[in-house]
Scaffold this motif. Structure first.
Motif, short mmCIF file in Angstrom:
data_model
loop_
_atom_site.label_atom_id
_atom_site.label_comp_id
_atom_site.label_asym_id
_atom_site.label_seq_id
_atom_site.Cartn_x
_atom_site.Cartn_y
_atom_site.Cartn_z
N ALA A 1 0.83 -1.20 0.00
CA ALA A 1 0.00 0.00 0.00
C ALA A 1 0.87 1.25 0.00
O ALA A 1 0.59 2.21 -0.74
CB ALA A 1 -0.93 -0.02 1.20
N PHE A 2 1.91 1.26 0.83
CA PHE A 2 2.85 2.38 0.85
C PHE A 2 3.44 2.61 -0.54
O PHE A 2 3.47 3.74 -1.04
CB PHE A 2 3.96 2.07 1.87
N ALA A 3 3.90 1.53 -1.18
CA ALA A 3 4.47 1.65 -2.53
C ALA A 3 3.45 2.20 -3.51
O ALA A 3 3.76 3.05 -4.35
CB ALA A 3 4.99 0.29 -3.00
N ALA A 4 2.21 1.74 -3.41
CA ALA A 4 1.17 2.20 -4.33
C ALA A 4 0.89 3.69 -4.16
O ALA A 4 0.69 4.42 -5.15
CB ALA A 4 -0.11 1.39 -4.11
N PHE A 5 0.87 4.18 -2.93
CA PHE A 5 0.65 5.60 -2.70
C PHE A 5 1.79 6.44 -3.27
O PHE A 5 1.57 7.48 -3.89
CB PHE A 5 0.49 5.89 -1.21
N VAL A 6 3.03 5.99 -3.05
CA VAL A 6 4.18 6.73 -3.58
C VAL A 6 4.11 6.76 -5.11
O VAL A 6 4.31 7.81 -5.74
CB VAL A 6 5.50 6.10 -3.10
N GLN A 7 3.82 5.63 -5.72
CA GLN A 7 3.75 5.56 -7.17
C GLN A 7 2.60 6.40 -7.73
O GLN A 7 2.74 7.05 -8.77
CB GLN A 7 3.63 4.10 -7.61
N ALA A 8 1.48 6.42 -7.03
CA ALA A 8 0.33 7.20 -7.49
C ALA A 8 0.64 8.69 -7.49
O ALA A 8 0.05 9.45 -8.28
CB ALA A 8 -0.88 6.93 -6.61
N ASP A 9 1.57 9.12 -6.65
CA ASP A 9 1.96 10.52 -6.59
C ASP A 9 3.14 10.84 -7.51
O ASP A 9 3.74 11.90 -7.40
CB ASP A 9 2.32 10.91 -5.15
N GLY A 10 3.49 9.89 -8.38
CA GLY A 10 4.54 10.14 -9.35
C GLY A 10 5.87 9.49 -9.07
O GLY A 10 6.84 9.68 -9.81
N GLY A 11 5.95 8.70 -8.00
CA GLY A 11 7.20 8.02 -7.69
C GLY A 11 8.20 8.98 -7.09
O GLY A 11 7.86 9.97 -6.45
N GLY A 12 9.47 8.70 -7.29
CA GLY A 12 10.53 9.49 -6.69
C GLY A 12 11.34 8.66 -5.71
O GLY A 12 11.06 7.48 -5.48
N SER A 13 12.32 9.28 -5.12
CA SER A 13 13.25 8.57 -4.25
C SER A 13 12.62 8.25 -2.90
O SER A 13 11.96 9.08 -2.28
CB SER A 13 14.50 9.43 -4.05
#
Length: 212
Positions: free
Chosen positions: A42-54
């Protein structure tokens, strides 16, 4: 700084002395923990939904969870207080980036990160110091960036010290930890509690938050 904080030095030394044993203990831990894997996903999905990044795993230990984040599609790197843990992680996952550092004084610029994972790494922090860690997490996260905490939950008791296998640690009431995060300008996205498994002593807490 690391040199001026006795508990940081003690934590680093304790993990330096237990690298191989600890790495063997945690290497495949996620394999039998579907709920833990779900909150990481879920954490990964939220980060990816916001455009990814470091994304930084702070307190990465031997690197297996940083590698798991990579497998989930994140641009992940690891930071740990223990130089020998970092040496181990670099040898085990040479394709990934690992660096020595303290969670209360990170080398990243303001707003540089899209995500932070603190997976059972603030557990050794004296409770009075935890707000300064949250302030540092906020500093290096971009607005809207996500923070995921994994920790031992206190099961109705106040903050409680216990005899962790490496060095003393603390169990937290999930509501108290969430309140401290709110004071540091984080908004709660979700939480997950699970009961201890067959070989575990304590309930596990997970908080997923977003920087305002």
């Amino acid at each position: 700084m690391i040199e001026s904080s006795a508990y940081l030095s003690a934590t680093a030394e304790a993990y330096d002395a237990n690298v191989v044993r600890y790495a063997e203990f945690v290497r495949e831990a996620l394999n039998d923990l579907p709920l833990d894997r779900s909150i990481l996903a879920a954490f990964a999905a939220f980060v990816q939904a916001d455009g990814g990044g470091s994304v930084a795993e702070l307190g990465c230990g031997p690197g297996q969870t940083t590698a798991h984040l990579r497998d989930l599609g994140l641009d992940a790197f690891g930071v740990d207080l223990s130089p020998k843990m970092i040496d181990y992680a670099r040898a085990a996952y040479p394709e990934l980036r690992f660096e020595v550092g303290s969670m209360d004084a990170l080398g990243q610029a303001d707003g540089e990160l899209s995500g932070i994972l603190s997976w059972y790494s603030i557990i050794h922090t004296p409770p009075a110091e935890v707000p300064s860690y949250f302030a540092e997490f906020r500093r290096v996260l971009a607005p809207g960036g996500h923070l995921l905490l994994g920790f031992f939950e206190s099961e109705g008791e106040p903050v409680t010290m216990f005899d962790h296998k490496v060095t003393p640690a603390y169990r937290w009431p999930i509501d108290d930890l969430a309140a401290l995060a709110r004071e540091a300008d984080f908004v709660e996205v979700g939480r997950m509690l699970r009961e201890p498994g067959e070989d575990e002593r304590f309930r596990r807490g997970h908080l997923l938050m977003r920087r305002r």
